[in-house]
Motif scaffolding. Structure first.
Motif, PDB file in Angstrom:
ATOM      1  N   PRO B 188     -28.739 -22.579  21.171  1.00  0.00           N
ATOM      2  CA  PRO B 188     -27.471 -23.594  21.258  1.00  0.00           C
ATOM      3  C   PRO B 188     -27.633 -24.443  22.614  1.00  0.00           C
ATOM      4  O   PRO B 188     -27.423 -25.697  22.362  1.00  0.00           O
ATOM      5  N   TYR B 189     -28.012 -23.932  23.567  1.00  0.00           N
ATOM      6  CA  TYR B 189     -28.064 -24.490  24.769  1.00  0.00           C
ATOM      7  C   TYR B 189     -29.533 -25.348  24.969  1.00  0.00           C
ATOM      8  O   TYR B 189     -29.440 -26.028  26.277  1.00  0.00           O
ATOM      9  N   THR B 190     -30.245 -25.102  24.214  1.00  0.00           N
ATOM     10  CA  THR B 190     -31.729 -26.022  24.536  1.00  0.00           C
ATOM     11  C   THR B 190     -31.706 -27.020  23.170  1.00  0.00           C
ATOM     12  O   THR B 190     -32.536 -27.716  23.321  1.00  0.00           O
ATOM     13  N   CYS B 191     -30.761 -27.188  22.385  1.00  0.00           N
ATOM     14  CA  CYS B 191     -30.857 -27.999  21.125  1.00  0.00           C
ATOM     15  C   CYS B 191     -29.584 -28.768  20.838  1.00  0.00           C
ATOM     16  O   CYS B 191     -28.452 -28.277  20.585  1.00  0.00           O
ATOM     17  N   PRO B 192     -29.529 -30.129  21.100  1.00  0.00           N
ATOM     18  CA  PRO B 192     -28.325 -30.675  20.978  1.00  0.00           C
ATOM     19  C   PRO B 192     -28.095 -30.389  19.423  1.00  0.00           C
ATOM     20  O   PRO B 192     -28.497 -30.081  18.543  1.00  0.00           O
ATOM     21  N   PRO B 209     -35.746 -18.848   6.149  1.00  0.00           N
ATOM     22  CA  PRO B 209     -34.708 -18.353   7.031  1.00  0.00           C
ATOM     23  C   PRO B 209     -34.767 -19.069   8.246  1.00  0.00           C
ATOM     24  O   PRO B 209     -35.642 -19.790   8.678  1.00  0.00           O
ATOM     25  N   LEU B 210     -33.524 -18.786   9.205  1.00  0.00           N
ATOM     26  CA  LEU B 210     -33.400 -19.452  10.424  1.00  0.00           C
ATOM     27  C   LEU B 210     -33.436 -18.394  11.391  1.00  0.00           C
ATOM     28  O   LEU B 210     -32.800 -17.064  11.278  1.00  0.00           O
ATOM     29  N   HIS B 211     -33.986 -18.513  12.698  1.00  0.00           N
ATOM     30  CA  HIS B 211     -33.783 -17.508  13.838  1.00  0.00           C
ATOM     31  C   HIS B 211     -33.583 -18.302  14.957  1.00  0.00           C
ATOM     32  O   HIS B 211     -33.967 -19.679  15.143  1.00  0.00           O
ATOM     33  N   THR B 212     -32.929 -17.802  16.184  1.00  0.00           N
ATOM     34  CA  THR B 212     -32.520 -18.565  17.280  1.00  0.00           C
ATOM     35  C   THR B 212     -32.268 -17.603  18.292  1.00  0.00           C
ATOM     36  O   THR B 212     -31.770 -16.319  18.211  1.00  0.00           O
ATOM     37  N   GLU B 220     -24.421 -18.773  29.499  1.00  0.00           N
ATOM     38  CA  GLU B 220     -24.622 -19.725  28.255  1.00  0.00           C
ATOM     39  C   GLU B 220     -23.443 -20.030  27.419  1.00  0.00           C
ATOM     40  O   GLU B 220     -23.373 -20.981  26.928  1.00  0.00           O
ATOM     41  N   VAL B 221     -22.804 -18.815  27.202  1.00  0.00           N
ATOM     42  CA  VAL B 221     -21.394 -18.833  26.353  1.00  0.00           C
ATOM     43  C   VAL B 221     -20.435 -19.701  27.170  1.00  0.00           C
ATOM     44  O   VAL B 221     -19.961 -20.651  26.418  1.00  0.00           O
TER      45      VAL B 221
END
Lengths: 433, 433
Positions: B188-192, B209-212, B220-221
């Motif tokens: 989340p912190y490297t993708c708008p 599926p999705l992975h992150t 980062e939180v």
């Protein structure tokens, strides 16, 4: 005198002056004679030549707390509260132990330690003459002590203490000097104060160090305060414990004052991270202990609360856990973690002048790891690789006092197949008796 | 069809109905046909017979988070703050990576994983067609995804996403079904947010599926809250992330509401305890996650922050650390820790119907460990021994889809000596270029 010439090895010396070098080492008898990047000149005549290619050599590891014979109870009780584990599982089984159980349990532990690169170990248990015999046979180095629990009538206390003293007289300095001895009250919560004082006195009389469990759990610290009006460090200090060279196992629950006092008294600590996590005892304040100048070494504790005796596991965990807990990724760097298992370990058993470092004049206690494996590549920082990727299973060869005791992963002086068989028989007999 | 008959082995099945059995297993083609205490009747004709004596068989392990090619950077930077490690060490080196580096770094990682008993791995990186080729060659099973960082101009974003989609189209289901594919916003912190939304849409379109990475560090939180007014779980939820099957790496810093929401959405977590400790990120709330019914699997992360890929290390640490942190010695018992690396791992990659358990009808992905070693004696509770004493180095043989890929500790389909050599060359070139 027998000579050994290791050619073209990588040496992780644990010496701050030259941590890692690629070169040559010559051993004469039980001592390191030469260590350099250059080949020895003249070449050592009649020496056994060892091709060091693909191997990393380092000092043998020092395991500063354990109870070898308890290897028989490996996996017998896990994931239990300390009380259930100890009172319902360990003690009833241990009460049934015979000399045979002590022998095969200890042999199993020593085989595991040697194969995983431990060349010196501290052992606190009973039937210590049997442990000493296994040390004598196997070629390992042992710092041995009959641990005494004082929750018994005065005559039994006296008889246990006499047994512990006799062990020191019989075995201190034996096995070509590979055995040294200590005295050990089991713990402040299992020994009345006057009994501890008598053991301290005996240690003065015999001129040997002291070893004990201390402040392993928060509950025992609270109990100490309740029973004696002070925390364990002050309690032991009042009893004169620290007037002797002393090694404290666990030391998980310490406050700042206790840390300062231990530093002042020069006591060493045996950090047992795996056992402390497994029994949910907590996590010792190792960065604070080191900052205070206390010697922190590493111990596995017994296989009943670990459940293995691979000291590389403790090294890695020491390097990892204090980072995670403190939030500081620079806490306990790899080099410091490896020192805890070598130079600091040697210091914790008062043998830093002869053990824990590859250096001319030191005892030839060293191990060779096979680094031709993916987890050691690329070969960049070998200290990092040993700590964060290494394992006792990577150890191929072990020498103690210049004598090879493990070759290609097999103990040369122990009959491993028989030990496995006998240990299995012992356990089954204990279980059914 | 090729048949395999394993006689007289100990099978740790990971099946709650019969956790451990001593007996026989028959494999036909890529599938487990038979598993029982009794010998098969009739005996399977023309089967390759394997003597299971002295071996423990179990499902191959599932490593649910990593970046294989980064094995080239093992030991290149340790004991540093996350920022120095990432910005001054990792990124500049990774920027120099060529196809060759990706190939040999990935091959090194796959060799290490196979030899240590991992039969399925998740990989998030770039140049994924090369990773896919290594998977194809080596016989391992891969869940592969081109991870995209969105801190770049829109056209670059689009081109990265197109590359990630093309990879899915080219490789999903390839290598006899051993490759499956996902899409991955890096974090989340490297993708708008709008970029994440586009990736979610593409995952729907391609039905993958999705992975992150999510909530690895407290910082980062805090940043997420500052930038988007909410914590990462809510943020991803708003962007529709959890409308797809999803796997979250790390998930260290979660509050109760986030745990409840993840449970409701059915997202799986990849717990990476070693990497989280080493980078001082913290310790995930695994007992709470499991209690909430979330699937928790295990990942090594890359060898640059671990620094090894032996999943047994993660298993043991998972069983140990949550006891020590919570003060509850019954937290994460051995069986639960082993499930995280097998059945839960399989579930985290949506393949629990065919992987993670030794059972008739499941894929024949299994490993054999040599238990004729001191640290597995006495042979009491094999589950305990695997978790608390076992290591990837104890793995002798590995089969995937019924085909042997590791025999006596050596990869059959990879040239290990060449991989070590090439990985070393790649690293030295990266360092000097």
């Amino acid at each position: 005198m027998k000579r050994l010439w290791i050619e073209n090895g990588i040496f992780v010396t644990m010496d701050d002056n030259r941590p890692v070098l690629k070169g040559h080492m010559v051993v004469e008898g039980d001592t390191i004679l030469y260590l350099s990047e250059e080949a020895p000149d003249p070449l050592p005549e009649g020496a056994e030549r060892i091709n060091g290619q693909g191997l990393v050599f380092m000092p043998g590891l020092v395991n500063t707390h354990g109870h070898a014979a308890m290897s028989l109870l490996r996996g017998y009780s896990d994931d239990q509260s300390l009380q259930v584990w100890l009172e319902q599982k360990m003690w009833p089984m241990e009460a049934k132990f015979t000399d045979d159980d002590a022998r095969w349990g200890t042999s199993l532990a020593v085989a595991e330690m040697l194969k995983s690169g431990t060349t010196s170990f501290v052992d606190m248990y009973d039937r210590m003459h049997i442990v000493a015999e296994v040390v004598e046979q196997s070629g390992i180095r042992g710092v041995l002590t009959r641990g005494v629990i004082g929750l018994c009538p005065p005559d039994v206390q006296t008889s246990k203490l006499n047994e512990a003293k006799q062990f020191v007289r019989d075995w201190n300095g034996q096995a070509e000097g590979r055995i040294t001895a200590m005295l050990s009250p089991h713990a402040p919560y299992t020994c009345p104060p006057d009994y501890i004082a008598r053991i301290v006195e005996a240690a003065h009389e015999l001129d040997v160090p002291l070893h004990t469990h201390m402040s392993e759990s928060a509950a025992e610290v609270a109990q100490n305060v309740k029973d004696y009006g002070c925390r364990p460090v002050e309690h032991l200090d009042k009893l004169g414990f620290f007037t002797r060279p002393s090694l404290l196992a666990h030391a998980v629950h310490l406050n700042d004052e206790e840390i300062a006092l231990l530093a002042e008294r020069g006591a060493a600590v045996s950090h047992n991270p795996v056992s402390n996590l497994k029994l949910a005892s907590g996590i010792a304040r190792v960065p604070d202990l080191l900052k205070a100048g206390i010697t922190v070494s590493l111990g596995t504790d017994s296989a009943a609360s670990n459940n293995n005796l691979d000291l590389f596991d403790e090294v890695r965990l020491s390097a990892l856990i204090h980072k995670g807990i403190s939030g500081d990724p620079t806490a306990i760097p790899a080099w410091e973690a490896l020192k805890m298992a070598t130079t600091y370990g040697a210091k914790a058993i008062w043998q830093e002048k002869r053990l824990g470092m590859l250096k001319e004049g030191m005892k030839a206690d060293f191990i060779a790891l096979n680094v031709e494996q993916p987890h050691f590549y690329p070969q960049t920082d070998m200290v990092s690789h040993l700590v964060y990727s290494g394992s006792g299973r990577d150890v191929l060869h072990v020498w103690i006092d210049g004598k090879q005791v493990v070759k290609n992963g097999e103990c040369l002086l122990l009959d491993e197949a028989r030990i496995r068989h006998e240990a299995q028989q012992c356990f089954e007999r204990l279980l059914s008796s």
